[in-house]
Design an enzyme around this catalytic site. Structure first.
Site, PDB file in Angstrom:
ATOM      1  N   HIS A   1       0.819  -1.204   0.000  1.00 36.70           N
ATOM      2  CA  HIS A   1       0.000   0.000   0.000  1.00 36.70           C
ATOM      3  C   HIS A   1       0.860   1.263   0.000  1.00 36.70           C
ATOM      4  CE1 HIS A   1      -3.395   2.647   0.818  1.00 36.70           C
ATOM      5  NE2 HIS A   1      -2.636   3.219   1.730  1.00 36.70           N
TER       6      HIS A   1
ATOM      7  N   HIS B   1       1.000   5.024  -2.591  1.00 35.88           N
ATOM      8  CA  HIS B   1       1.241   6.430  -2.252  1.00 35.88           C
ATOM      9  C   HIS B   1       2.407   7.097  -2.986  1.00 35.88           C
ATOM     10  CE1 HIS B   1      -1.644   7.248   0.989  1.00 35.88           C
ATOM     11  NE2 HIS B   1      -1.419   6.019   1.443  1.00 35.88           N
TER      12      HIS B   1
ATOM     13  N   GLU C   1      -6.672   8.747  -0.123  1.00 36.55           N
ATOM     14  CA  GLU C   1      -6.799   7.295  -0.108  1.00 36.55           C
ATOM     15  C   GLU C   1      -7.639   6.741  -1.254  1.00 36.55           C
ATOM     16  OE1 GLU C   1      -5.292   5.026   1.383  1.00 36.55           O
ATOM     17  OE2 GLU C   1      -4.246   6.109   2.962  1.00 36.55           O
TER      18      GLU C   1
ATOM     19  N   SER D   1      -3.324   0.482  -4.865  1.00 39.50           N
ATOM     20  CA  SER D   1      -2.591  -0.639  -4.273  1.00 39.50           C
ATOM     21  C   SER D   1      -3.419  -1.902  -4.124  1.00 39.50           C
ATOM     22  CB  SER D   1      -2.049  -0.230  -2.896  1.00 39.50           C
ATOM     23  OG  SER D   1      -3.113   0.139  -2.037  1.00 39.50           O
TER      24      SER D   1
END
Length: 431
Positions: A276, A281, A321, A340
Site C-alpha cells: 500500500h 502512495h 486514499e 494498491s
C-alpha cells in the site's frame, strides 16, 4: 482490500486525566482592550511599547462592541530580550488609550508537534487490531507471520528523523508475493491510473527505485522524495492514532510501514503494509501540487478537536486514499487505496459504484472506522490545484485559537500566541 484510512485513523481511546500540558511560547503575552475607533490610535498604542516588545499578532473585533465608536483590540507580543513582560505592566503603558483592559486567558488545545524532530515521539502508542477485525485472519492464526511482522516493525520503533532508514532483508516468499502483486497491478495502473501517477511511477522504475524483482527500500525512496519535493518518509511500527498520522503530514512527512501482507491474502490486509505504501502512495508524492495538498490536510489537523480530526480524516479518505479524478472525460484513480488493491481497482471501474463530485464546501458524514469492505462509491475532483484551493479556503474558515506559519523546509512551525497543549490521554484543566 480493507479501507486504508480506517486502518490508519482509528481514534485511540485512553483513560482521561486532567493534568496540565506544556506551554508553547511561554515568553509571549496576550492582552485585550477597548479603544476609540479612529485613525492613528493603533499607531499611538504601538509607539508606547517602544522597543521592549515584538508584535506577534494584532486583531480587531467589532462583534462584541455595541458602539461603532469603539473597537476591541487583541495583541499578542513577545519581549525582545526573551524576558517575559507581564500583561499588567504592558497595559499600564497604554492605559491612556484604552478601557476594559484584560490579560487574555491561555487557550488550551490538543498537543501537536512544532518541530520536525518531535515526530520521533509519535507511534509510541500503536493501535491494536485484536478487537477490531476478523480473528480468522492470518495475523491471528499464523504465529510465524505475526512474529515476522513484529520483527520488521520493531526495527523502526526508535527511528530518529533524518537518520538512515533501516534496510530490511526480505525473504524469498515475501519477494515472490511482491512480484505477483506487482505484475497484476501494473497493467491496471496503466489503464486506470491518472497521468500524474503513471508518469511518476515510470520515473521511479527508470531510476531503479521500483522493480517487480525486489521489494523497495524506504531509504533510497526517501532520499529521492526529499530532493524532489521536500517530502519525507518516516518508518513506523504499526497503526498510528489519527491525530499523529495527520499531524505528520503538516511537516511533509508520510508515516509508513515496511512489512508486507500475508501470502494467502494478496489483495486484502487489515494493516497498512509495504504494498500500500509504495505501490499506492509514493508515485503521487512525486508531484509538487499533490504534496502541497497532503500537507494542507495535515496543517488543518494541528491543534483541533477530536470531532474536527474525524472530519479531516474523512477528507483524507475521499482524496488521498480513495480519490478519483477526470481526464479526457474518463475517471482515473489517484488515491492510494485504489492504486494498491487489485480488487479495489476492479471495483472502481466496473461501472457499478456511484461517482460523486467532491465539494469541500460541504460537510460529509465521518466514516465508520470499522468498515472492512470494498468502496460502494467514490468522490472525484477535476484538478489537484482546485482541491488544494478548496483546502486552503477551508483552513482560513476553520476556527482555531492560534495562527501558524511554517519555515521553507517544513521543519519548524511558528505559533502567533501563547497556548497550552494537553496530550492525547489528557483533557484541559478548568483553570
Amino acid at each position: 482490500m480493507l479501507q486504508k484510512l480506517s486502518r490508519r485513523l482509528f481514534s485511540v481511546k485512553h483513560p482521561k486525566t486532567y493534568r496540565e500540558g506544556k506551554i508553547i511560547n511561554p515568553h509571549v503575552g496576550s492582552v485585550s482592550f477597548l479603544t476609540q475607533n479612529e485613525p492613528g490610535v493603533l499607531k499611538k498604542i504601538i509607539e508606547k511599547f517602544g522597543d521592549r516588545v515584538n508584535m506577534r499578532n494584532i486583531e480587531s473585533d467589532f462583534s462584541t462592541v455595541r458602539s461603532t465608536e469603539k473597537t476591541r483590540i487583541r495583541i499578542s507580543y513577545e519581549s525582545v530580550d526573551g524576558t517575559y513582560l507581564p500583561e499588567k505592566e504592558l497595559l499600564r503603558m497604554i492605559q491612556e488609550y484604552c478601557t476594559d483592559a484584560v490579560a487574555e486567558p491561555i487557550p488550551q488545545v490538543p498537543n501537536f508537534p512544532i518541530e520536525l524532530k518531535e515526530l520521533e515521539k509519535i507511534g509510541k502508542k500503536l493501535m491494536s487490531l485484536d478487537d477490531n477485525v476478523d480473528r480468522s485472519l492470518p495475523l491471528f492464526t499464523d504465529p510465524e507471520y505475526r512474529k515476522r511482522r513484529d520483527e520488521i516493525a520493531l526495527m523502526n520503533r526508535d527511528y530518529k528523523m533524518l537518520q538512515d532508514i533501516p534496510i530490511v532483508e526480505y525473504t524469498r516468499a515475501e519477494k515472490d508475493l511482491w512480484r505477483s502483486i506487482y505484475d497484476q497491478l501494473r497493467p491496471r495502473h496503466l489503464k486506470h491510473g491518472c497521468n500524474v501517477f503513471n508518469e511518476n511511477f515510470k520515473i521511479l522504475e527508470d531510476k531503479g527505485l521500483f522493480s517487480r524483482d525486489a521489494l523497495p527500500q524506504l531509504g533510497p525512496i526517501n532520499e529521492y522524495l526529499i530532493k524532489r519535493n521536500n517530502w519525507r518518509l518516516k518508518p513506523v511500527s504499526g497503526i498510528l492514532s489519527s491525530r499523529e498520522y495527520l499531524n505528520s503530514l503538516a511537516f511533509r512527512t508520510f508515516c509508513c510501514t515496511q512489512y508486507i501482507r500475508h501470502t494467502s491474502i494478496p489483495n486484502y490486509t487489515p494493516e497498512p503494509d509495504l504494498v500500500h505504501e509504495m505501490l499506492g502512495h509514493v508515485a503521487m508524492f512525486c508531484d509538487p501540487v499533490f504534496c502541497d495538498l497532503s500537507q494542507m490536510i495535515g496543517i488543518l489537523s494541528l491543534g483541533v478537536s477530536d470531532a474536527l480530526i474525524a472530519q479531516i480524516g474523512t477528507i483524507y479518505w475521499y482524496t488521498i486514499e480513495f480519490g478519483l479524478c477526470k481526464e479526457n472525460n474518463e475517471f482515473k484513480f489517484y488515491g492510494a487505496g485504489v492504486a494498491s488493491s487489485i480488487s479495489e481497482i476492479d471495483n472502481a471501474f466496473n461501472g457499478k459504484p456511484e461517482m460523486k463530485k467532491l465539494d469541500l464546501k460541504k460537510q460529509y458524514p465521518t466514516i465508520d472506522p470499522l468498515i472492512q469492505k470494498i468502496q460502494p462509491f467514490y468522490y472525484y475532483i477535476d484538478e489537484f490545484w482546485h482541491c488544494l484551493n478548496q483546502l486552503q479556503e477551508l483552513h482560513s474558515q476553520t476556527h482555531k485559537v492560534f495562527s501558524s506559519s511554517m519555515n521553507e523546509d517544513a521543519t519548524k512551525l511558528f505559533i502567533d500566541k501563547k497556548i497550552q497543549v494537553y496530550n492525547e490521554d489528557e483533557e484541559p484543566s478548568n483553570n
